[in-house]
Scaffold this active site. Structure first.
Site, short mmCIF file in Angstrom:
data_model
loop_
_atom_site.label_atom_id
_atom_site.label_comp_id
_atom_site.label_asym_id
_atom_site.label_seq_id
_atom_site.Cartn_x
_atom_site.Cartn_y
_atom_site.Cartn_z
N ASP A 20 0.82 -1.22 0.00
CA ASP A 20 0.00 0.00 0.00
C ASP A 20 0.85 1.26 0.00
OD1 ASP A 20 -2.30 1.48 0.03
OD2 ASP A 20 -2.73 1.16 2.15
N GLY A 21 0.30 2.33 -0.57
CA GLY A 21 0.96 3.64 -0.51
C GLY A 21 1.58 4.08 -1.83
N ASN A 22 1.36 3.31 -2.89
CA ASN A 22 1.95 3.67 -4.19
C ASN A 22 1.45 5.01 -4.69
OD1 ASN A 22 3.04 1.14 -4.08
ND2 ASN A 22 1.58 0.22 -5.50
N ARG A 33 -0.07 8.33 -10.69
CA ARG A 33 -0.26 7.18 -9.80
C ARG A 33 0.35 5.90 -10.39
NH1 ARG A 33 -3.75 7.32 -5.67
NH2 ARG A 33 -4.19 5.10 -5.93
N THR A 66 -10.55 -7.38 -5.14
CA THR A 66 -11.82 -7.45 -5.87
C THR A 66 -12.50 -6.07 -5.92
OG1 THR A 66 -12.74 -8.29 -3.79
CG2 THR A 66 -12.38 -9.90 -5.53
N ASN A 68 -10.65 -3.18 -6.23
CA ASN A 68 -9.81 -2.23 -6.97
C ASN A 68 -10.30 -1.91 -8.38
OD1 ASN A 68 -6.70 -3.29 -5.40
ND2 ASN A 68 -7.96 -1.52 -4.94
N ARG A 71 -11.34 1.68 -9.43
CA ARG A 71 -10.37 2.75 -9.75
C ARG A 71 -10.50 3.19 -11.20
NH1 ARG A 71 -5.14 2.33 -6.12
NH2 ARG A 71 -6.18 1.67 -4.23
N LEU A 198 -6.99 -4.75 7.55
CA LEU A 198 -6.68 -5.93 6.75
C LEU A 198 -7.24 -5.82 5.32
CD1 LEU A 198 -5.13 -8.45 7.45
CD2 LEU A 198 -7.19 -9.42 8.46
N SER A 199 -8.23 -4.95 5.14
CA SER A 199 -8.80 -4.70 3.81
C SER A 199 -9.11 -5.99 3.03
CB SER A 199 -7.85 -3.83 2.98
OG SER A 199 -7.69 -2.58 3.59
C1 FPP Z 1 -2.21 0.08 -3.24
O1 FPP Z 1 -1.65 1.37 -3.20
C2 FPP Z 1 -1.65 -0.63 -4.36
C3 FPP Z 1 -2.36 -1.21 -5.37
C4 FPP Z 1 -3.82 -1.23 -5.40
C5 FPP Z 1 -1.68 -1.85 -6.49
C6 FPP Z 1 -0.45 -2.59 -6.12
C7 FPP Z 1 0.20 -3.06 -7.34
C8 FPP Z 1 1.52 -3.11 -7.53
C9 FPP Z 1 2.54 -2.79 -6.51
C10 FPP Z 1 2.04 -3.58 -8.83
C11 FPP Z 1 2.01 -5.04 -8.75
C12 FPP Z 1 2.80 -5.63 -9.76
C13 FPP Z 1 3.29 -6.85 -9.62
C14 FPP Z 1 4.15 -7.33 -10.68
C15 FPP Z 1 3.02 -7.69 -8.46
P1 FPP Z 1 -2.60 2.62 -3.44
O2 FPP Z 1 -2.67 2.88 -4.89
O3 FPP Z 1 -3.93 2.36 -2.80
O4 FPP Z 1 -1.83 3.76 -2.71
P2 FPP Z 1 -2.49 5.01 -1.98
O5 FPP Z 1 -3.27 4.46 -0.82
O6 FPP Z 1 -1.30 5.79 -1.55
O7 FPP Z 1 -3.32 5.73 -2.99
#
Ligand code: FPP
Length: 243
Positions: A20-22, A33, A66, A68, A71, A198-199
């Site tokens: 989480d946190g991307n 994003r 399920t 996501n 988005r 735990l989401s």
């Molecule tokens: C949650 O962060 C992250 C996701 C919903 C996607 C995660 C996917 C990846 C890391 C790529 C996966 C790729 C492979 C090859 C396994 P968020 O977008 O909810 O972050 P935020 O809460 O800061 O907005």
């Protein structure tokens, strides 16, 4: 982690990670994003390799829930492309992964995934099923409630077919019909990014898991952070309801 340290601690057999946190990381950097997910996918690879080096038996990464699908379409397709990249790279690196003893497995509902992704997953799963020392579980289109519903339906089918009496349904039947059938329950669940929930991740399997939370955003997560989480875990006193 030094070998000396490794000898002192008790390693979790199975670690679950909520990546989480991307999005917030991307925002901090003034990026889109999708760039955050790309950076997250890079960290995922680093952590997989490091976990294999440490001798962890199983890692489950929550990559797409399920929920996501809600988005924006461009974000969903950017994440799907990252899976494609990873899966095709894993196909190319088959020999290398085999040498590392890395098995890739999918957990989740395949039905809603693009067909080419499902085909790549099937191929990779069947080819890396034999000899392995670490299992990398990719949770994509995964939801714990959806998994339980799926298990209940499978059990109901056996009851309907007269193969199982309702009174005889056991915990083993439930475990055996989860996407994670055959894997140990997660000993440790890591959630970065300052969220404390735990989401819908491994909700059945997490009954006795230890949790490790941190404010670090997933793209900033390092092998040192994994070490910290494991050392903290190793210092916990797990009683499983006993004394
Ligand atoms: C949650 O962060 C992250 C996701 C919903 C996607 C995660 C996917 C990846 C890391 C790529 C996966 C790729 C492979 C090859 C396994 P968020 O977008 O909810 O972050 P935020 O809460 O800061 O907005």
């Amino acid at each position: 982690m030094t070998n000396e340290m490794l000898e002192k601690i008790s390693l979790p057999r199975h670690i679950g990670v909520i990546m989480d946190g991307n999005g917030r990381w991307a925002k901090q950097q003034g990026l889109k994003r999708s760039e955050g997910h790309k950076a997250g996918a890079k960290v995922f690879r680093t952590i997989c390799d490091y976990a294999a080096e440490l001798g962890i038996e199983c890692m489950t990464f929550y990559a797409f829930s399920t929920e996501n699908w809600k988005r924006p379409a461009d974000e969903v397709s950017a994440i799907m492309n990252l899976f494609r990249d990873y899966l095709s790279e894993a196909k190319e690196r088959e020999e290398e992964n085999k040498a590392k003893g890395m098995r890739i497995r999918y957990i989740g509902d395949r039905a809603a995934l693009p067909e080419d992704i499902v085909n790549m997953i099937d191929l990779l799963e069947s080819r890396s099923a034999d000899k392995h020392s670490i299992t990398i579980n990719l949770a994509v289109n995964y939801g714990g409630r959806d998994e339980l519903l799926h298990a209940v339906k499978e059990i109901a089918k056996k009851v309907e077919a007269g193969e199982l009496k309702s009174d005889d349904i056991s915990l083993k039947d439930i475990d055996g019909n989860l996407y994670t059938a055959g894997l140990p329950d997660p000993d440790l669940i890591i959630r970065p990014s300052g969220e404390y929930r735990l989401s819908n991740f491994l909700i059945w399997q997490a009954a006795y898991s230890e949790f490790w939370f941190s404010d670090i955003l997933w793209p900033d997560f390092t092998t040192d952070d994994l070490d910290k989480a494991i050392i903290d875990y190793s210092n916990r006193n797990r009683r499983f309801g006993g004394v």
